[in-house]
Structures are given as C-alpha cells and as structure tokens.
Scaffold this motif. Sequence first.
Motif, PDB file in Angstrom:
ATOM      1  N   ASN A   1     -56.462 -20.861  -8.739  1.00 39.24           N
ATOM      2  CA  ASN A   1     -55.103 -20.463  -9.115  1.00 39.24           C
ATOM      3  C   ASN A   1     -54.991 -19.062  -9.695  1.00 39.24           C
ATOM      4  OD1 ASN A   1     -56.344 -20.839 -11.531  1.00 39.24           O
ATOM      5  ND2 ASN A   1     -55.031 -22.513 -12.234  1.00 39.24           N
ATOM      6  N   ALA A   2     -56.102 -18.318  -9.767  1.00 45.15           N
ATOM      7  CA  ALA A   2     -56.027 -16.990 -10.372  1.00 45.15           C
ATOM      8  C   ALA A   2     -57.182 -16.103  -9.916  1.00 45.15           C
ATOM      9  CB  ALA A   2     -56.015 -17.104 -11.897  1.00 45.15           C
TER      10      ALA A   2
ATOM     11  N   LEU B   1     -55.223  -9.304 -14.303  1.00 43.35           N
ATOM     12  CA  LEU B   1     -55.183 -10.758 -14.182  1.00 43.35           C
ATOM     13  C   LEU B   1     -54.000 -11.143 -13.305  1.00 43.35           C
ATOM     14  CD1 LEU B   1     -56.223 -13.561 -15.070  1.00 43.35           C
ATOM     15  CD2 LEU B   1     -54.839 -13.335 -17.142  1.00 43.35           C
ATOM     16  N   ILE B   2     -54.262 -11.948 -12.263  1.00 45.46           N
ATOM     17  CA  ILE B   2     -53.224 -12.356 -11.319  1.00 45.46           C
ATOM     18  C   ILE B   2     -53.172 -13.872 -11.238  1.00 45.46           C
ATOM     19  CG2 ILE B   2     -52.555 -12.391  -8.883  1.00 45.46           C
ATOM     20  CD1 ILE B   2     -53.766  -9.624  -8.590  1.00 45.46           C
ATOM     21  N   PHE B   3     -51.982 -14.433 -11.400  1.00 45.17           N
ATOM     22  CA  PHE B   3     -51.771 -15.872 -11.231  1.00 45.17           C
ATOM     23  C   PHE B   3     -51.064 -16.110  -9.896  1.00 45.17           C
ATOM     24  CE2 PHE B   3     -51.983 -15.338 -15.861  1.00 45.17           C
ATOM     25  CZ  PHE B   3     -52.969 -16.263 -16.160  1.00 45.17           C
TER      26      PHE B   3
ATOM     27  N   THR C   1     -47.302 -18.133  -9.889  1.00 45.55           N
ATOM     28  CA  THR C   1     -46.139 -17.395 -10.374  1.00 45.55           C
ATOM     29  C   THR C   1     -46.079 -15.970  -9.843  1.00 45.55           C
ATOM     30  OG1 THR C   1     -47.347 -16.656 -12.339  1.00 45.55           O
ATOM     31  CG2 THR C   1     -46.132 -18.739 -12.502  1.00 45.55           C
ATOM     32  N   LYS C   2     -47.152 -15.522  -9.193  1.00 40.89           N
ATOM     33  CA  LYS C   2     -47.300 -14.136  -8.726  1.00 40.89           C
ATOM     34  C   LYS C   2     -47.206 -13.150  -9.888  1.00 40.89           C
ATOM     35  CE  LYS C   2     -45.907 -14.711  -3.930  1.00 40.89           C
ATOM     36  NZ  LYS C   2     -45.096 -14.197  -2.809  1.00 40.89           N
ATOM     37  N   GLU C   3     -47.590 -13.623 -11.062  1.00 40.72           N
ATOM     38  CA  GLU C   3     -47.569 -12.761 -12.248  1.00 40.72           C
ATOM     39  C   GLU C   3     -48.831 -11.915 -12.278  1.00 40.72           C
ATOM     40  OE1 GLU C   3     -46.381 -13.164 -16.920  1.00 40.72           O
ATOM     41  OE2 GLU C   3     -47.549 -14.777 -16.048  1.00 40.72           O
ATOM     42  N   ARG C   4     -48.657 -10.640 -12.609  1.00 41.35           N
ATOM     43  CA  ARG C   4     -49.776  -9.703 -12.673  1.00 41.35           C
ATOM     44  C   ARG C   4     -49.790  -9.077 -14.065  1.00 41.35           C
ATOM     45  NH1 ARG C   4     -50.536  -4.205 -10.258  1.00 41.35           N
ATOM     46  NH2 ARG C   4     -48.270  -4.205 -10.157  1.00 41.35           N
ATOM     47  N   LEU C   5     -50.888  -9.266 -14.788  1.00 39.39           N
ATOM     48  CA  LEU C   5     -50.997  -8.762 -16.152  1.00 39.39           C
ATOM     49  C   LEU C   5     -52.064  -7.682 -16.248  1.00 39.39           C
ATOM     50  CD1 LEU C   5     -50.992 -12.063 -18.290  1.00 39.39           C
ATOM     51  CD2 LEU C   5     -49.042 -10.609 -17.704  1.00 39.39           C
ATOM     52  N   SER C   6     -51.782  -6.671 -17.047  1.00 41.59           N
ATOM     53  CA  SER C   6     -52.774  -5.659 -17.407  1.00 41.59           C
ATOM     54  C   SER C   6     -53.147  -5.890 -18.872  1.00 41.59           C
ATOM     55  CB  SER C   6     -52.192  -4.252 -17.232  1.00 41.59           C
ATOM     56  OG  SER C   6     -53.125  -3.283 -17.683  1.00 41.59           O
ATOM     57  N   ILE C   7     -54.438  -6.013 -19.137  1.00 40.48           N
ATOM     58  CA  ILE C   7     -54.911  -6.343 -20.479  1.00 40.48           C
ATOM     59  C   ILE C   7     -55.762  -5.211 -21.021  1.00 40.48           C
ATOM     60  CG2 ILE C   7     -56.236  -7.985 -21.872  1.00 40.48           C
ATOM     61  CD1 ILE C   7     -55.695 -10.060 -19.661  1.00 40.48           C
ATOM     62  N   SER C   8     -55.426  -4.705 -22.189  1.00 41.24           N
ATOM     63  CA  SER C   8     -56.226  -3.693 -22.869  1.00 41.24           C
ATOM     64  C   SER C   8     -56.875  -4.335 -24.092  1.00 41.24           C
ATOM     65  CB  SER C   8     -55.359  -2.507 -23.316  1.00 41.24           C
ATOM     66  OG  SER C   8     -56.112  -1.627 -24.150  1.00 41.24           O
ATOM     67  N   HIS C   9     -58.186  -4.514 -24.033  1.00 42.35           N
ATOM     68  CA  HIS C   9     -58.880  -5.139 -25.162  1.00 42.35           C
ATOM     69  C   HIS C   9     -59.023  -4.156 -26.329  1.00 42.35           C
ATOM     70  CE1 HIS C   9     -59.734  -8.724 -22.848  1.00 42.35           C
ATOM     71  NE2 HIS C   9     -60.153  -7.958 -21.866  1.00 42.35           N
ATOM     72  N   LYS C  10     -59.041  -2.873 -26.016  1.00 39.41           N
ATOM     73  CA  LYS C  10     -59.132  -1.858 -27.074  1.00 39.41           C
ATOM     74  C   LYS C  10     -57.859  -1.842 -27.916  1.00 39.41           C
ATOM     75  CE  LYS C  10     -59.927   3.070 -27.865  1.00 39.41           C
ATOM     76  NZ  LYS C  10     -60.179   4.400 -27.225  1.00 39.41           N
TER      77      LYS C  10
ATOM     78  N   PHE D   1     -63.117 -16.812   0.378  1.00 38.68           N
ATOM     79  CA  PHE D   1     -62.173 -17.118  -0.697  1.00 38.68           C
ATOM     80  C   PHE D   1     -60.785 -17.257  -0.095  1.00 38.68           C
ATOM     81  CE2 PHE D   1     -59.308 -15.634  -4.192  1.00 38.68           C
ATOM     82  CZ  PHE D   1     -59.485 -16.748  -4.997  1.00 38.68           C
ATOM     83  N   ASP D   2     -60.174 -18.419  -0.294  1.00 38.22           N
ATOM     84  CA  ASP D   2     -58.894 -18.726   0.347  1.00 38.22           C
ATOM     85  C   ASP D   2     -57.713 -17.946  -0.231  1.00 38.22           C
ATOM     86  OD1 ASP D   2     -60.105 -20.458   2.084  1.00 38.22           O
ATOM     87  OD2 ASP D   2     -59.655 -22.264   0.911  1.00 38.22           O
ATOM     88  N   GLY D   3     -57.883 -17.353  -1.409  1.00 41.47           N
ATOM     89  CA  GLY D   3     -56.761 -16.671  -2.056  1.00 41.47           C
ATOM     90  C   GLY D   3     -56.606 -15.208  -1.698  1.00 41.47           C
ATOM     91  N   LEU D   4     -57.303 -14.731  -0.666  1.00 41.47           N
ATOM     92  CA  LEU D   4     -57.219 -13.306  -0.329  1.00 41.47           C
ATOM     93  C   LEU D   4     -55.809 -12.887   0.076  1.00 41.47           C
ATOM     94  CD1 LEU D   4     -60.526 -12.580   1.635  1.00 41.47           C
ATOM     95  CD2 LEU D   4     -59.966 -12.038  -0.729  1.00 41.47           C
ATOM     96  N   ASP D   5     -55.107 -13.737   0.827  1.00 43.49           N
ATOM     97  CA  ASP D   5     -53.738 -13.404   1.230  1.00 43.49           C
ATOM     98  C   ASP D   5     -52.824 -13.262   0.024  1.00 43.49           C
ATOM     99  OD1 ASP D   5     -54.221 -13.234   3.908  1.00 43.49           O
ATOM    100  OD2 ASP D   5     -53.703 -15.314   4.332  1.00 43.49           O
ATOM    101  N   GLN D   6     -53.030 -14.114  -0.983  1.00 38.49           N
ATOM    102  CA  GLN D   6     -52.187 -14.052  -2.186  1.00 38.49           C
ATOM    103  C   GLN D   6     -52.489 -12.788  -2.994  1.00 38.49           C
ATOM    104  OE1 GLN D   6     -53.577 -18.079  -3.041  1.00 38.49           O
ATOM    105  NE2 GLN D   6     -51.480 -18.615  -3.561  1.00 38.49           N
ATOM    106  N   ILE D   7     -53.768 -12.438  -3.105  1.00 33.32           N
ATOM    107  CA  ILE D   7     -54.119 -11.192  -3.795  1.00 33.32           C
ATOM    108  C   ILE D   7     -53.507 -10.005  -3.077  1.00 33.32           C
ATOM    109  CG2 ILE D   7     -56.018  -9.649  -4.437  1.00 33.32           C
ATOM    110  CD1 ILE D   7     -57.775 -12.116  -4.795  1.00 33.32           C
TER     111      ILE D   7
END
Length: 216
Positions: A51-52, A70-72, A75-84, A147-153
Amino acid sequence: MMIKVLLALTLISFNSQSTFAQTDSFEGSIEYNYFRSGQIFWQEKHIFSDNAYEKTLLSNNAMLALGDLLIFFSTKERLSISHKERTMKRLGTEPKISSARPDKIIETEEFREIQGYRCRKYIVEKFNTEYGRTTLGWHWIAEGLEFDGLDQIASITADLSSVSSVRKLSKGLPLRIDLLDESGEVKSYYEATRITTEAIITDPIELRKKGYRFIK
C-alpha cells in the motif's frame, strides 16, 4: 505407472512455482549507493509494500537538502519528510509536463548479475522539456524482482520515478542505473548494495507523536 505419477507431480510442482513467480509482488527494501566521480555522493533506501512506497536518505555527502519521499497508493498522497527540520509536507500528485518527445526505451539482450539477480539492460532516452536537452541512461532491471505498484508510483510521480522508468516493458525493479554524458560515457550511477524482504514504512502518525509537524 510410477514414472507417470512422478512426472505428473513434477509438472504440478513446476507449474505452481511458475505461477507463484509470476504473481508474487516484492515486499521489502533495496539500498542504493549513488556514485559520481568515483565517490559515493549519497546512499538511500527504497521501501516497497502493498500500500505504500518510500524513498529515504541514509547518508548524504553532496551537501544537498534531500528529504524523504512517502507515497500512499490508496489515497495517492505524497509526503516530503525532513528529519532535520522535523517537518512533513503534503505534495499531492506531481503535475505531468507534456513533452513533444516521448521517452524512448530499448530492450536489449545484454545481462549482468547484481545482488544475485539477473538484470536485463534497457536503454532509456528522455527529453527534458524544462532544460531542452536529452538524457541517456542504462537501466539494469531485475525481471525476477517484480513489484505490482509500479503503475501507481508512475501515476503519482508523473512517470518521473527511476523505479518505474521501464514499467511499460517490465514490472522488474532496477538494481543499477548508469547515467551517461553527451559523449556516451558513464558519468554517474546508482547500484543496489543490499536487498531485504522486510517492508517497514514510516507512519506519519508516529512522527507527529515525536514532535513532527505538517507545513505548507
């Protein structure tokens, strides 16, 4: 009679293994080193689950502010995460830029073994509308690592993701990508250094508990 029974069992076993190999989608992670001028510029991990999909930076010697992606799929949600900065940003779906020149992908009969997988070489030619130039790469695809999720990515990233670059020809994942200069020489490359079968995706809810916040 015994020979016929053994032959039948062998065929059943072979067919079962073949079906499993064709339908089983990879879940786990692949770590890559990115080399340029003979040195490691950065190291990253790509995580694949049902799923992600997540791309996380392990180390960075290139002085670049690279955040995790990070991609779900649901929901087709795409997140950018900055750990710093301990922040998260919702990016939505990448807008697709129309190009007068579609990608040119050539499947070859050249192979090499990477991390125990037989990889086929694909020649990928892309025209960058923004910069007005063509880039050329060799993508070494492990066709036995599907990997079956290539089309979704591809749909969420507007087909700009390196892992979905040859998805129309293969569901396999790339274990090496060579980037060529104008003279046709390899100027930099990504190569897989480790493959695991454990898919641990970052949970935004857990990050918020640790003090991460969403920004616009």
